[in-house]
Write a protein that holds these residues in place. Structure first.
Motif, PDB file in Angstrom:
ATOM      1  N   TYR A   1       0.830  -1.205   0.000  1.00 61.91           N
ATOM      2  CA  TYR A   1       0.000   0.000   0.000  1.00 61.91           C
ATOM      3  C   TYR A   1       0.861   1.250   0.000  1.00 61.91           C
ATOM      4  O   TYR A   1       1.814   1.350   0.780  1.00 61.91           O
ATOM      5  CB  TYR A   1      -0.937  -0.001   1.209  1.00 61.91           C
ATOM      6  N   ARG A   2       0.530   2.141  -0.910  1.00 60.94           N
ATOM      7  CA  ARG A   2       1.202   3.431  -1.033  1.00 60.94           C
ATOM      8  C   ARG A   2       0.188   4.477  -1.430  1.00 60.94           C
ATOM      9  O   ARG A   2      -0.592   4.247  -2.342  1.00 60.94           O
ATOM     10  CB  ARG A   2       2.260   3.369  -2.148  1.00 60.94           C
ATOM     11  N   LYS A   3       0.212   5.600  -0.741  1.00 60.95           N
ATOM     12  CA  LYS A   3      -0.676   6.725  -1.077  1.00 60.95           C
ATOM     13  C   LYS A   3      -2.128   6.282  -1.146  1.00 60.95           C
ATOM     14  O   LYS A   3      -2.861   6.670  -2.065  1.00 60.95           O
ATOM     15  CB  LYS A   3      -0.255   7.366  -2.402  1.00 60.95           C
ATOM     16  N   GLY A   4      -2.516   5.424  -0.225  1.00 63.53           N
ATOM     17  CA  GLY A   4      -3.920   5.072  -0.115  1.00 63.53           C
ATOM     18  C   GLY A   4      -4.424   4.030  -1.089  1.00 63.53           C
ATOM     19  O   GLY A   4      -5.617   3.755  -1.141  1.00 63.53           O
ATOM     20  N   ALA A   5      -3.543   3.423  -1.862  1.00 64.51           N
ATOM     21  CA  ALA A   5      -4.004   2.424  -2.827  1.00 64.51           C
ATOM     22  C   ALA A   5      -3.027   1.257  -2.883  1.00 64.51           C
ATOM     23  O   ALA A   5      -1.859   1.393  -2.519  1.00 64.51           O
ATOM     24  CB  ALA A   5      -4.133   3.064  -4.209  1.00 64.51           C
ATOM     25  N   ALA A   6      -3.545   0.109  -3.351  1.00 64.39           N
ATOM     26  CA  ALA A   6      -2.676  -1.040  -3.554  1.00 64.39           C
ATOM     27  C   ALA A   6      -1.791  -0.760  -4.763  1.00 64.39           C
ATOM     28  O   ALA A   6      -2.273  -0.354  -5.815  1.00 64.39           O
ATOM     29  CB  ALA A   6      -3.513  -2.285  -3.785  1.00 64.39           C
ATOM     30  N   SER A   7      -0.510  -0.968  -4.575  1.00 62.53           N
ATOM     31  CA  SER A   7       0.423  -0.697  -5.665  1.00 62.53           C
ATOM     32  C   SER A   7       1.113  -2.016  -6.001  1.00 62.53           C
ATOM     33  O   SER A   7       1.745  -2.645  -5.154  1.00 62.53           O
ATOM     34  CB  SER A   7       1.397   0.369  -5.160  1.00 62.53           C
ATOM     35  N   ALA A   8       0.949  -2.452  -7.243  1.00 54.22           N
ATOM     36  CA  ALA A   8       1.377  -3.799  -7.625  1.00 54.22           C
ATOM     37  C   ALA A   8       2.898  -3.928  -7.698  1.00 54.22           C
ATOM     38  O   ALA A   8       3.593  -2.987  -8.075  1.00 54.22           O
ATOM     39  CB  ALA A   8       0.775  -4.156  -8.977  1.00 54.22           C
ATOM     40  N   LEU A   9       3.404  -5.091  -7.317  1.00 51.31           N
ATOM     41  CA  LEU A   9       4.832  -5.396  -7.463  1.00 51.31           C
ATOM     42  C   LEU A   9       5.061  -6.568  -8.421  1.00 51.31           C
ATOM     43  O   LEU A   9       6.002  -6.579  -9.193  1.00 51.31           O
ATOM     44  CB  LEU A   9       5.442  -5.756  -6.099  1.00 51.31           C
ATOM     45  N   LYS A  10       4.183  -7.552  -8.336  1.00 50.60           N
ATOM     46  CA  LYS A  10       4.392  -8.799  -9.084  1.00 50.60           C
ATOM     47  C   LYS A  10       4.518  -8.581 -10.600  1.00 50.60           C
ATOM     48  O   LYS A  10       5.363  -9.236 -11.242  1.00 50.60           O
ATOM     49  CB  LYS A  10       3.255  -9.785  -8.738  1.00 50.60           C
ATOM     50  N   PRO A  11       3.724  -7.671 -11.210  1.00 50.06           N
ATOM     51  CA  PRO A  11       3.874  -7.495 -12.664  1.00 50.06           C
ATOM     52  C   PRO A  11       5.291  -7.072 -13.061  1.00 50.06           C
ATOM     53  O   PRO A  11       5.799  -7.516 -14.097  1.00 50.06           O
ATOM     54  CB  PRO A  11       2.866  -6.385 -13.008  1.00 50.06           C
ATOM     55  N   ALA A  12       5.920  -6.248 -12.249  1.00 49.94           N
ATOM     56  CA  ALA A  12       7.290  -5.823 -12.575  1.00 49.94           C
ATOM     57  C   ALA A  12       8.247  -7.007 -12.477  1.00 49.94           C
ATOM     58  O   ALA A  12       9.197  -7.127 -13.262  1.00 49.94           O
ATOM     59  CB  ALA A  12       7.736  -4.698 -11.645  1.00 49.94           C
ATOM     60  N   VAL A  13       8.007  -7.898 -11.508  1.00 46.17           N
ATOM     61  CA  VAL A  13       8.847  -9.091 -11.389  1.00 46.17           C
ATOM     62  C   VAL A  13       8.669  -9.960 -12.634  1.00 46.17           C
ATOM     63  O   VAL A  13       9.648 -10.409 -13.244  1.00 46.17           O
ATOM     64  CB  VAL A  13       8.495  -9.897 -10.108  1.00 46.17           C
ATOM     65  N   ASP A  14       7.405 -10.154 -13.028  1.00 46.73           N
ATOM     66  CA  ASP A  14       7.149 -10.984 -14.210  1.00 46.73           C
ATOM     67  C   ASP A  14       7.846 -10.400 -15.437  1.00 46.73           C
ATOM     68  O   ASP A  14       8.462 -11.123 -16.215  1.00 46.73           O
ATOM     69  CB  ASP A  14       5.639 -11.098 -14.461  1.00 46.73           C
ATOM     70  N   GLU A  15       7.766  -9.082 -15.564  1.00 43.48           N
ATOM     71  CA  GLU A  15       8.392  -8.436 -16.713  1.00 43.48           C
ATOM     72  C   GLU A  15       9.918  -8.560 -16.646  1.00 43.48           C
ATOM     73  O   GLU A  15      10.573  -8.920 -17.631  1.00 43.48           O
ATOM     74  CB  GLU A  15       7.978  -6.958 -16.754  1.00 43.48           C
ATOM     75  N   ALA A  16      10.461  -8.315 -15.466  1.00 44.15           N
ATOM     76  CA  ALA A  16      11.920  -8.373 -15.315  1.00 44.15           C
ATOM     77  C   ALA A  16      12.435  -9.773 -15.642  1.00 44.15           C
ATOM     78  O   ALA A  16      13.469  -9.939 -16.291  1.00 44.15           O
ATOM     79  CB  ALA A  16      12.316  -7.981 -13.894  1.00 44.15           C
ATOM     80  N   LEU A  17      11.685 -10.781 -15.182  1.00 41.83           N
ATOM     81  CA  LEU A  17      12.205 -12.148 -15.295  1.00 41.83           C
ATOM     82  C   LEU A  17      12.083 -12.725 -16.707  1.00 41.83           C
ATOM     83  O   LEU A  17      12.644 -13.775 -16.994  1.00 41.83           O
ATOM     84  CB  LEU A  17      11.522 -13.060 -14.266  1.00 41.83           C
ATOM     85  N   GLU A  18      11.365 -12.020 -17.578  1.00 42.15           N
ATOM     86  CA  GLU A  18      11.331 -12.481 -18.975  1.00 42.15           C
ATOM     87  C   GLU A  18      12.744 -12.619 -19.536  1.00 42.15           C
ATOM     88  O   GLU A  18      13.001 -13.448 -20.395  1.00 42.15           O
ATOM     89  CB  GLU A  18      10.548 -11.484 -19.845  1.00 42.15           C
ATOM     90  N   ALA A  19      13.627 -11.771 -19.012  1.00 46.82           N
ATOM     91  CA  ALA A  19      15.008 -11.822 -19.514  1.00 46.82           C
ATOM     92  C   ALA A  19      15.977 -12.391 -18.473  1.00 46.82           C
ATOM     93  O   ALA A  19      17.174 -12.133 -18.530  1.00 46.82           O
ATOM     94  CB  ALA A  19      15.451 -10.418 -19.930  1.00 46.82           C
ATOM     95  N   CYS A  20      15.451 -13.145 -17.510  1.00 53.01           N
ATOM     96  CA  CYS A  20      16.312 -13.762 -16.480  1.00 53.01           C
ATOM     97  C   CYS A  20      16.007 -15.250 -16.419  1.00 53.01           C
ATOM     98  O   CYS A  20      15.367 -15.725 -15.476  1.00 53.01           O
ATOM     99  CB  CYS A  20      16.065 -13.144 -15.110  1.00 53.01           C
TER     100      CYS A  20
END
Ligand code: 6R9
Length: 654
Positions: free
Chosen positions: A194-213
């Motif tokens: 939670y940041r600034k009153g809303a849920a802020s996603a983390l998992k999509p960035a991991v999925d994107e990052a790991l496409e090249a890992c």
């Protein structure tokens, strides 16, 4: 450094002095005796600090500097860092002591005792083992500010797997670069935070990052927000499925004192981030000692709060390892300071009876901007000590912190250190120091620093130059991960034999040190070196200004011209008086405070400034704006929309 005598006058005209409160001095953990001990025998001093920890095997040598600049501390010694932070306290009967009062941004809370934390860490350690993680393997963390982040770090430490925590505000690109650089095979993340009153996603960035890992085989996911997540079968595992099912017993193995503990990538002022490597025995020794001495923590009484992100070295050393090694009760807060209202921090101080608060000048200046009536609505009488870290603190912000937050009675310790130093280096010891607003004063006991000129000659009192550290220290970085040559070149080649910190500094007439910002933040106007910090301090000393960022922009006549971005107190202007008249007044104010040479060429009123996760203003981006260029790399910004807002708000001619 040329021209400094005149242009540094402003900071050094600061003449307010604050002697230590007598009560604090009488019962202090460390004072003049610590300086005397360190001066008499530096290695014996650090050996005594190391003896505050629990070692499975004693060391045979305190410092091995035979392969300088590659240091080895407490050689031959063996210990388990997590067992030092947890098991020994539980064994000492402190299992019921609260380790963390955790406060989620939406208002949900969790209380973890030392016994709870130990059980969770053992389960997580067993879970990592079940995923095939072994001592020496790297694990990347991309997490919100939740208890599982601390648990995951300690679980890694417990099994000897170095962690690399990537700040949750960083992009998929930044995460990918770090995962690849240290070749992590397991990533721990959450659906979001939670940041600034809303849920802020983390998992999509991991999925994107790991496409090249392709080498990452497992992703352990904490459910925090409950938001939908994409799922890669065979790779992704829920924390609550895997960790909860593990036994709460795990026998800690003792690792060599020089076993890698973590890699922390430093924020990007240059192209490729540097993976700063910290090891076990020396690091834990110095973070534990400095936390105990600089904050004078009394584990039975204090409620300690580092209001910073765990993804910053400050979080590693002074949320996790230092406070836990000392058996202290801490607050851990997930969210932003103005959610749901601008008094959130002060509400937390009041609720938990926080006694020691440690934060960054950028936060303090933000609170100044919001106005002192906001903290005044809360009971802050529990506070007894305040700390600052991350940037030079302007004297006006220091005074405001002491008065509006510390009721004009709490000492403010300004702690200078770096990701590379691992722990505090230059800071007052509050029991003995007479404080000067804006100065970090002297190196701590056992630390050796100086200020030198271009040729490496120590400057006399009253002059400025480059900050160097002249002897090795236990929590020093050991190398840059995978790049020994870069370690030598970056830190040990500018002044051979000495560590080059990259900061400008000045010794005043008493020999006390004033940090002046990164040396690349020093402007050169008509041949005069002017520190950005100094002009910023002059601006912030004007009653209308809450925060200022100053850059040197290319100027055909003067080499560089000073461009100042300012945020006004009580919100970002818009009342008509923010135009030419105010700009003229501020330019005149700086000229009066420092001298006409420092008068800004241009003053721009803005609503926000671009900052890194540790609250450092990214002057590089402001320079791009001031020089009308395309913006450079913004991946380390906490909020990249800030730059759009600055651009949109500027007069076309800027
Ligand atoms: C802990 C941390 C390190 C750089 C450092 C310096 C600046 C940190 C400061 C300070 C003046 C202080 N810095 N503390 N400058 N006074 N008390 O911030 O680590 O993110 O690696 O930054 O921050 O410029 O060189 P890190």
């Amino acid at each position: 450094m040329d021209g400094d005598g005149a242009t540094l006058a402003n900071l050094l005209r600061e003449e307010r002095r604050f002697p230590p409160p007598s009560g604090l001095a009488a019962a202090a953990n460390a004072g003049a005796d610590a300086f005397a001990a360190a001066d008499a025998d530096g290695e014996a001093f650090w050996a005594a600090a190391a003896a505050r920890l629990e070692w499975a095997e004693p060391w045979t040598q305190v410092l091995d500097w035979s392969r300088a600049p590659f240091a080895r501390w407490f050689t031959g010694g063996r210990l388990n860092v997590a067992a030092n932070c947890l098991d020994r306290h539980v064994r000492d009967g402190l299992g019921d002591r609260v380790a963390f009062h955790w406060e989620g941004e939406p208002g949900d809370t969790r209380t973890l005792t030392y016994a709870d934390l130990k059980d969770e860490v053992c389960r997580a350690a067993n879970a990592l083992l079940s995923l095939g993680v072994r001592a020496g393997d790297r694990v990347a963390l991309y997490m919100p500010m939740i208890p599982e982040t601390v648990v995951a770090m300690l679980a890694c430490a417990r099994i000897g797997a170095p962690h690399t925590v990537v700040f949750g505000g960083f992009s998929a690109d930044a995460l990918r670069g770090r995962v690849l650089d240290c070749d992590a095979r397991v990533v721990i993340t959450a659906d979001g935070g939670y940041r600034k009153g809303a849920a802020s996603a983390l998992k999509p960035a991991v999925d994107e990052a790991l496409e090249a890992c392709p080498d990452v085989r497992s992703v352990l996911v904490v459910r925090r927000t409950g938001q939908d997540v994409a799922w890669t079968e065979g790779r992704d595992v829920w924390w609550h499925d895997l960790v909860a099912a593990q036994p709460a017993e795990h026998e800690p193995e003792a690792f060599d004192s020089e076993h890698p503990l973590y890699i922390m990538y430093t924020s990007g002022t240059t192209a490729r981030p540097k993976g700063i490597l910290h090891t076990s025995g020396g690091y834990l020794t110095q973070v534990a000692w400095s936390h105990w001495a600089v904050f004078d923590v009394k584990p039975e009484q204090d409620v300690y709060w580092t209001a910073a992100d765990i993804g910053w070295v400050t979080g590693h050393s002074y949320i996790v390892y230092g406070p836990l090694a000392n058996g202290v009760t801490s607050v851990l807060y997930e969210g932003t300071p103005d959610t749901p209202h601008q008094g959130r921090w002060w509400e937390i101080v009041q609720k938990y009876g926080v006694t020691i608060l440690y934060c960054a000048p950028t936060a303090i200046r933000t609170f100044m901007k919001w106005g002192e009536e906001i903290p005044a609505r809360f009971d802050l009488s529990s506070l007894r000590l305040l700390g600052s870290v991350g940037e030079p603190i302007n004297p006006e912000a220091w005074i405001w912190y002491r008065q509006a937050i510390g009721s004009d009675r709490c000492p403010v310790v300004d702690t200078w250190w770096q990701t590379e130093t691992g722990a505090h280096m230059i800071s007052p010891l509050p029991s003995v120091a007479t404080l000067k607003p804006g100065s970090a004063l002297r190196p701590l006991p056992g630390i050796h620093a100086d200020v030198v000129d271009d040729t490496g000659k120590p400057v006399p009192n009253g002059s400025g130059g480059y900050l160097v550290l002249t002897r090795p220290w236990p929590s020093m970085l050991r190398t840059i991960w995978g790049d020994e040559q870069r370690y030598i070149d970056t830190y040990w080649s500018r002044f051979p034999g000495w560590y080059f910190a990259g900061d400008g500094a000045k010794k005043d007439e008493d020999g006390d040190i004033w940090l002046l910002g990164r040396v690349d933040d020093v402007m050169n106007v008509s041949g005069h070196r002017i520190s950005t910090t100094e002009v910023e301090s002059a601006l912030v000393s004007h009653p209308r200004v809450a925060e200022a960022a100053v850059v040197g922009a290319a100027d055909a006549t003067t080499g560089q011209g000073i461009v100042a971005f300012v945020i006004l107190r009580g919100g970002a202007g818009g009342d008509g008086s923010t135009g030419d008249a105010l700009a003229t007044e501020l330019r005149a104010h700086v000229a009066k405070e420092i001298g006409p040479i420092a008068r800004p060429r241009q003053i721009l009123v803005v609503a926000e400034l671009p900052k890194t996760r540790s609250g450092k203003i990214m002057r590089r981006l402001l320079r791009d704006v001031a020089e009308n260029r395309e913006l450079g790399d913004v991946t380390t910004l906490t909020d990249s929309s800030v730059m759009d807002a600055i651009r949109d708000g500027l007069p076309a001619a800027a």
